[in-house]
Design an enzyme around this catalytic site. Structure first.
Site, PDB file in Angstrom:
ATOM      1  N   LYS A 123      25.716  42.016  36.008  1.00  0.00           N
ATOM      2  CA  LYS A 123      24.676  42.820  35.363  1.00  0.00           C
ATOM      3  C   LYS A 123      23.400  42.614  36.177  1.00  0.00           C
ATOM      4  O   LYS A 123      22.739  41.582  36.086  1.00  0.00           O
ATOM      5  CB  LYS A 123      24.479  42.372  33.914  1.00  0.00           C
ATOM      6  CG  LYS A 123      23.527  43.265  33.135  1.00  0.00           C
ATOM      7  CD  LYS A 123      23.519  42.889  31.664  1.00  0.00           C
ATOM      8  CE  LYS A 123      22.722  43.862  30.824  1.00  0.00           C
ATOM      9  NZ  LYS A 123      21.355  44.068  31.289  1.00  0.00           N
ATOM     10  N   LYS A 327      24.956  38.303  28.185  1.00  0.00           N
ATOM     11  CA  LYS A 327      23.710  37.900  28.843  1.00  0.00           C
ATOM     12  C   LYS A 327      23.686  36.381  29.010  1.00  0.00           C
ATOM     13  O   LYS A 327      24.024  35.644  28.067  1.00  0.00           O
ATOM     14  CB  LYS A 327      22.505  38.322  28.005  1.00  0.00           C
ATOM     15  CG  LYS A 327      22.432  39.826  27.788  1.00  0.00           C
ATOM     16  CD  LYS A 327      21.329  40.474  28.553  1.00  0.00           C
ATOM     17  CE  LYS A 327      19.996  40.300  27.878  1.00  0.00           C
ATOM     18  NZ  LYS A 327      18.935  41.038  28.572  1.00  0.00           N
TER      19      LYS A 327
HETATM   20  S1  IVH Z   1      27.055  50.039  32.820  1.00  0.00           S
HETATM   21  C1  IVH Z   1      27.594  53.354  29.836  1.00  0.00           C
HETATM   22  N1  IVH Z   1      26.997  48.137  34.623  1.00  0.00           N
HETATM   23  O1  IVH Z   1      22.166  47.155  31.990  1.00  0.00           O
HETATM   24  C2  IVH Z   1      27.502  52.252  30.789  1.00  0.00           C
HETATM   25  N2  IVH Z   1      25.019  48.608  33.426  1.00  0.00           N
HETATM   26  O2  IVH Z   1      22.151  48.276  28.721  1.00  0.00           O
HETATM   27  C3  IVH Z   1      26.160  52.089  31.320  1.00  0.00           C
HETATM   28  N3  IVH Z   1      23.091  47.253  34.132  1.00  0.00           N
HETATM   29  O3  IVH Z   1      19.928  49.468  31.715  1.00  0.00           O
HETATM   30  C4  IVH Z   1      25.801  50.854  31.978  1.00  0.00           C
HETATM   31  N4  IVH Z   1      24.130  46.113  35.693  1.00  0.00           N
HETATM   32  O4  IVH Z   1      21.040  49.723  33.954  1.00  0.00           O
HETATM   33  C5  IVH Z   1      26.306  48.817  33.698  1.00  0.00           C
HETATM   34  N5  IVH Z   1      27.081  46.513  36.280  1.00  0.00           N
HETATM   35  C6  IVH Z   1      26.400  47.186  35.355  1.00  0.00           C
HETATM   36  C7  IVH Z   1      25.030  46.944  35.133  1.00  0.00           C
HETATM   37  C8  IVH Z   1      24.378  47.679  34.140  1.00  0.00           C
HETATM   38  C9  IVH Z   1      22.977  46.311  35.087  1.00  0.00           C
HETATM   39  C10 IVH Z   1      21.979  47.699  33.256  1.00  0.00           C
HETATM   40  C11 IVH Z   1      21.894  49.157  33.026  1.00  0.00           C
HETATM   41  C12 IVH Z   1      21.319  49.306  31.657  1.00  0.00           C
HETATM   42  C13 IVH Z   1      21.633  48.007  31.018  1.00  0.00           C
HETATM   43  C14 IVH Z   1      22.695  48.209  29.960  1.00  0.00           C
END
Ligand code: IVH
Length: 695
Positions: A123, A327
């Site tokens: 993430k 997280k």
């Molecule tokens: S998937 C529907 N993958 O985390 C799926 N999100 O609340 C959408 N983020 O602001 C997100 N790394 O920008 C996904 N490997 C990852 C991610 C990721 C960071 C962020 C994303 C969003 C928040 C999710």
């Protein structure tokens, strides 16, 4: 005949543009994706310049996705708000591994008796954006915003090296690549260091810096920031025909693999997991290893891998049921306080610092942490020898978050705040309503003097770049420089052979023949720095770069500025009453007046000089009528700017006027007249593009 040869020329240019574009795209790709340099920097720059020249000569042949766009240059006034074609959802998130176990068993139950897998990936701790590609070309980049509407940041996105402008191989005809823009740690640190050297406020963490960078109106500034794009999702419209092996698009993992082939940077840290044990393992591994990554992450994202199952699982109000984020908790340790030292900042602000028994935390050894101010120490009730709880979250800097009272020695007295400056002994002052103490001895307190010297030589001020903080500190301690004017009486022979060592006996800095020459010539050259920057360099409180420019253009010389009343000062755009009072008081101090006289004698610019400030001849004698209010310049400034770029300013519209430069609230009469006479009316933004200079 003429026309014919013109066609031939255009054809030739077009072929060369295609050729150069393909080569530069290839070199960029190898460099950023595979860490391979196929040509020397010199060769590369030469090709890029040739392409830039051709595009300038034949603007109609320049593609919006040309590799020349990587360096930016577009200046926008504000970002267009764009509605997302597919809303950008967020993820359900949790700090608890039990909730991840619940997610996993719930998903299994919902899907029943079928075989499926999960992907676990990082993430990324940055800023979410969506990139739209049509027919293999990047057409739009939009920030997440509120999920439904975001900012169009396409010209900034184009400057990010790991965002492909044109795709390779085969790709869906129309899709959105989603991912996170991150600021790698090493780039962030050097960028923040530079900011501090330039006298700008540093960013608190890489995420804020990435977000601030994407919101820059001048894309060439964004280009300098070395951001990275980490793709994590491919959004395909329904019923889209998919190229090549369709089955590759049936899983999230496969889609990211396909994206890699298209030229996206997809981090290799993604794993297909079959069960909760594998998921747990992935989480545990990265909880420790995350500090060894070149960029920040704040958790792990777990997604159901098979795309066809997403619909079956559906969405909750805000987030999909087929994915969840774990997280990381901030890492915390407890370590005994050994002493408290008090640092004096450049502006005299006192910062108490805890010196602790060194302890390993999140990839580094932590020895020191800020105790913020007297209120913080009092609120935490810190006693001598206390065990401090130190935490490292998404930020790089460790924070003291509490005390382990159970380990307190009952006889330990509370920490006493100092009442005198540890550097110069002056009695500290605490302004009413402010939590911090500061040392008022501006002109006699060493770190404050060196701080002012550092500001004076910084890039946006006098730009004496061969003198950094360490050298200035040395010159000050050796008694060679006590104030900014002393720099101008430095002699070469005083500098050659100067050396400085740190507490461990390691040499920190030394000045040899060449270094001394560079310093002397940079100091001499600084005498040409225009008045507005000299004024900024003086370091008058509240007078920043823009304020100094406005004051300089308004008063035109230091003499009239020095004689201005507070009312006259406050009449300058953006100068409030508080700043006016500070400027007024600054010039009432005899020692400041004396300093200015010494600088004047040394030959510094204390008057606005249009000759001196001539920056280009981009406007080639064209005449402008200026009307209305502008956002980046005052009216006087923009007029001076026109002259500095070789243009002429005339007061009324006539047949000889080349352009009407229209700000907001331009008078309707003038507008009508210009329209009637067919004189082009340009905006501030158009003007900035004309001079192609960053302001
Ligand atoms: S998937 C529907 N993958 O985390 C799926 N999100 O609340 C959408 N983020 O602001 C997100 N790394 O920008 C996904 N490997 C990852 C991610 C990721 C960071 C962020 C994303 C969003 C928040 C999710």
């Amino acid at each position: 005949m003429d026309l014919f040869s013109n066609f031939e020329e255009i054809d030739k240019a077009s072929k060369r543009i295609t050729e150069l574009t393909a080569l530069i795209d290839k070199y960029n790709y190898e460099y950023y994706m595979n860490d391979q340099s196929l040509v020397s920097d010199f060769e590369f720059d030469k090709m890029l310049r040739e392409l830039q020249d051709l595009e300038r000569q034949y603007p109609e042949l320049a593609s919006p996705n040309s590799p020349t766009k990587r360096v930016g240059g577009e200046v926008s006034k504000a970002f267009k708000q764009v509605k997302h074609r597919f809303p950008m959802l967020s993820l359900g998130n949790t700090y608890s591994i039990e909730e991840i176990e619940e997610f996993e068993s719930r998903t299994r139950k919902l899907l029943g008796d079928i075989s499926f897998s999960y992907t676990c990936e990082l993430k990324y701790d940055g800023v979410a954006i969506g990139l739209t590609y049509r027919h293999g070309e990047l057409v739009q980049a939009v920030t997440r915003g509120n999920g439904a509407v975001g900012d169009d940041i396409t010209s900034n996105a184009r400057t990010i090296a790991t965002i492909p402008l044109r795709l390779r191989g085969s790709y869906p005809d129309d899709f959105e690549a989603r991912g996170e823009v991150v600021f790698p740690f090493n780039e962030f640190e050097s960028f923040n260091r530079q900011r501090q050297e330039d006298g700008d406020e540093p960013f608190a963490n890489p995420r804020n810096a990435a977000s601030g960078s994407l919101k820059l109106l001048d894309s060439s500034e964004c280009a300098k920031r070395k951001l990275q794009f980490c793709m994590y999702f491919m959004m395909l419209p329904d019923n889209l025909e998919l190229p090549t092996i369709d089955s590759q698009y049936a899983t999230h993992f496969g889609r990211l693999e396909a994206a890699k082939q298209m030229g996206f940077k997809v981090q290799p840290y993604i794993k297909e997991c079959r069960n909760i044990d594998e998921i747990r393992q992935f989480i545990d591994y990265w909880d420790n290893e995350r500090w060894n990554l070149p960029f920040g992450i704040d958790g792990i994202v777990i997604k159901v891998n098979q795309v066809e199952l997403w619909e079956r699982l559906g969405l909750t109000a805000k987030s999909p049921r087929w994915a969840i984020a774990y997280k990381f908790k901030a890492q915390q340790v407890s370590t005994p306080l050994e002493s408290v030292s008090f640092q004096v900042g450049r502006t005299g602000i006192i910062t108490p610092v805890a010196n602790m028994k060194p302890v390993w935390l999140g990839g580094t050894t932590v020895r020191r942490a800020t105790l913020v101010n007297a209120d913080f120490i009092e609120k935490m009730d810190i006693h001598e020898g206390d065990y401090l709880l130190v935490e490292k979250g998404g930020e790089i800097i460790p924070k003291v978050v509490g005390i382990d009272i159970s380990k307190r020695n009952p006889n330990a007295p509370p920490i006493q705040y100092i009442s005198n400056c540890p550097e110069c002994g002056a009695r500290l002052v605490r302004a009413e309503g402010e939590a911090g103490h500061y040392c008022p001895n501006q002109d006699g307190c060493p770190p404050q003097i060196v701080g002012r010297l550092e500001h004076f030589v910084s890039r946006k001020a006098m730009n004496i770049d061969s003198l950094g903080g360490e050298r200035l500190d040395l010159l000050y301690r050796r008694g060679l420089v006590r104030d900014i004017a002393d720099l101008y009486s430095l002699r070469r022979e005083q500098l050659v052979g100067l050396e400085d060592y740190d507490e461990l006996g390691q040499r920190k800095t030394s000045i040899q023949d060449k270094g001394a020459d560079n310093i002397i010539s940079a100091i001499t050259k600084s005498k040409e720095v225009p008045f507005e920057r000299v004024l900024f360099a003086l370091g008058i409180r509240f007078v920043g770069e823009v304020g100094a420019r406005k004051l300089a253009f308004h008063f035109k010389s230091i003499d009239s500025l020095m004689e201005a009343s507070t009312e006259e000062l406050a009449a300058v755009e953006d100068v409030g009453e508080k700043t006016a009072a500070v400027i007024y008081d600054y010039f009432r101090e005899p020692r400041h007046r004396e300093l200015i006289e010494r600088l004047r004698e040394a030959g510094l610019q204390f008057e606005l000089s249009s000759d001196n400030a001539q920056q280009s001849n981009e406007l080639g004698g064209k005449s402008f009528v200026v009307s209305g209010v502008f956002s980046r310049f005052s009216r006087e400034e923009i007029k001076a700017n026109i002259q500095q770029h070789g243009g002429k300013v005339v007061s009324s519209i006539s047949g000889k006027t080349d352009y009407v430069l229209a700000g907001e609230k331009m008078g309707p009469e003038k507008l009508k007249k210009a329209e009637k006479m067919g004189i082009p009316i340009i905006s501030e933004e158009d003007y900035l593009n004309m001079i192609e200079t960053v302001h």
